[in-house]
Design a protein around this motif. Structure first.
Motif, short mmCIF file in Angstrom:
data_model
loop_
_atom_site.label_atom_id
_atom_site.label_comp_id
_atom_site.label_asym_id
_atom_site.label_seq_id
_atom_site.Cartn_x
_atom_site.Cartn_y
_atom_site.Cartn_z
N LEU A 145 0.81 -1.22 0.00
CA LEU A 145 0.00 0.00 0.00
C LEU A 145 0.85 1.27 0.00
N GLY A 146 2.16 1.10 -0.13
CA GLY A 146 3.04 2.26 -0.24
C GLY A 146 3.80 2.60 1.03
N PHE A 147 3.75 1.75 2.02
CA PHE A 147 4.43 2.00 3.29
C PHE A 147 5.52 0.95 3.51
N HIS A 148 6.31 0.76 2.47
CA HIS A 148 7.36 -0.25 2.46
C HIS A 148 8.35 -0.06 3.61
N ASP A 149 8.86 1.15 3.79
CA ASP A 149 9.85 1.40 4.84
C ASP A 149 9.28 1.15 6.23
N GLU A 150 8.04 1.55 6.43
CA GLU A 150 7.39 1.31 7.73
C GLU A 150 7.20 -0.19 7.98
N ALA A 151 6.77 -0.91 6.95
CA ALA A 151 6.59 -2.35 7.08
C ALA A 151 7.91 -3.03 7.41
N LEU A 152 8.97 -2.62 6.73
CA LEU A 152 10.30 -3.18 7.03
C LEU A 152 10.75 -2.86 8.46
N ALA A 153 10.52 -1.65 8.91
CA ALA A 153 10.91 -1.27 10.27
C ALA A 153 10.17 -2.11 11.31
N ILE A 154 8.89 -2.31 11.09
CA ILE A 154 8.12 -3.14 12.02
C ILE A 154 8.62 -4.58 11.98
N ALA A 155 8.84 -5.09 10.77
CA ALA A 155 9.33 -6.47 10.63
C ALA A 155 10.67 -6.64 11.34
N ARG A 156 11.55 -5.68 11.18
CA ARG A 156 12.88 -5.76 11.83
C ARG A 156 12.78 -5.67 13.34
N SER A 157 11.70 -5.09 13.84
CA SER A 157 11.55 -4.97 15.29
C SER A 157 10.98 -6.24 15.94
N LEU A 158 10.52 -7.18 15.12
CA LEU A 158 9.96 -8.41 15.67
C LEU A 158 11.08 -9.24 16.29
N SER A 159 10.83 -9.78 17.46
CA SER A 159 11.85 -10.53 18.20
C SER A 159 11.88 -12.01 17.86
N CYS A 160 10.72 -12.57 17.54
CA CYS A 160 10.64 -14.00 17.25
C CYS A 160 11.14 -14.27 15.83
N PRO A 161 12.12 -15.17 15.70
CA PRO A 161 12.70 -15.41 14.37
C PRO A 161 11.72 -15.84 13.27
N PRO A 162 10.78 -16.78 13.52
CA PRO A 162 9.91 -17.18 12.39
C PRO A 162 9.06 -16.04 11.83
N PRO A 163 8.34 -15.27 12.65
CA PRO A 163 7.56 -14.17 12.05
C PRO A 163 8.45 -13.10 11.43
N ARG A 164 9.59 -12.86 12.05
CA ARG A 164 10.51 -11.85 11.49
C ARG A 164 10.99 -12.27 10.11
N ALA A 165 11.47 -13.50 10.01
CA ALA A 165 11.98 -13.99 8.72
C ALA A 165 10.87 -14.04 7.67
N THR A 166 9.72 -14.54 8.05
CA THR A 166 8.59 -14.63 7.12
C THR A 166 8.16 -13.27 6.63
N SER A 167 8.04 -12.32 7.54
CA SER A 167 7.57 -10.99 7.11
C SER A 167 8.61 -10.29 6.26
N LEU A 168 9.90 -10.40 6.60
CA LEU A 168 10.94 -9.77 5.78
C LEU A 168 10.94 -10.36 4.36
N ALA A 169 10.84 -11.68 4.28
CA ALA A 169 10.83 -12.33 2.96
C ALA A 169 9.57 -11.93 2.17
#
Length: 176
Positions: A145-169
């Motif tokens: 929806l045009g908020f790529h940087d925000e989505a990446l920042a939130i994904a990078r802030s996730l502590s649990c490896p599976p959701p972090r890896a999945t969301s980044l990918a």
């Protein structure tokens, strides 16, 4: 089953068979969720939106959210906002364990305000792993929806490896 046979039928015959299957499904106690989850989207696909909604509303939680999301994808444009709103409420109402599955079915239909509403709702989940799993489902859509940087920042802030890896990918794939 009638629903399976109806898939091969044409036009009016298909609609009649699906209506007959719906009547039969209304009497089910056992396996009702599975039958309704299969039948309601077929009804909607043939233009029987009202009938599909009546049947779908026998479901709760994640199955209801998923079926309503299927119905939204084929409903006439004027009906979509109300159906999507109902699907969002069903997703919010399901327990944390099933939240990410319920949200996944809704994601393609969400606008920015809806994604943000659901992200905010996910923050209320007490379990960090389940909270982050639910959040990770919404992040690729936020990026689309045009908020790529925000989505990446939130994904990078996730502590649990599976959701972090999945969301980044997923964000990376959505951006390409």
């Amino acid at each position: 089953t009638l629903a399976a046979i109806a898939k091969r039928a044409d036009g009016d015959e298909r609609r009649d068979l699906l209506k007959e299957a719906m009547t039969a499904a209304e009497t089910l106690d056992e396996d009702a969720d599975t039958t309704i989850s299969s039948l309601a989207p077929q009804l909607a696909a043939t233009g029987l939106i009202s009938e599909a909604l009546v049947l779908a509303r026998r479901l709760e939680g994640q199955p209801l959210a998923s079926v309503l999301a299927d119905i939204v994808s084929v409903a006439p444009a004027p009906e979509r906002p109300a159906i999507l709103s109902e699907a969002m409420e069903a997703a919010k109402a399901c327990g944390p364990l099933f939240r990410s599955g319920a949200l996944a079915s809704l994601v393609p239909n969400l606008d920015e305000a809806q994604v943000r509403e659901l992200l905010s709702d996910c923050e209320k989940i007490h379990s960090q792993a389940l909270r982050e799993a639910a959040i990770s489902v919404l992040l690729p859509r936020l990026g689309e929806l045009g908020f790529h940087d925000e989505a990446l920042a939130i994904a990078r802030s996730l502590s649990c490896p599976p959701p972090r890896a999945t969301s980044l990918a997923s964000i990376a794939l959505a951006a390409s």
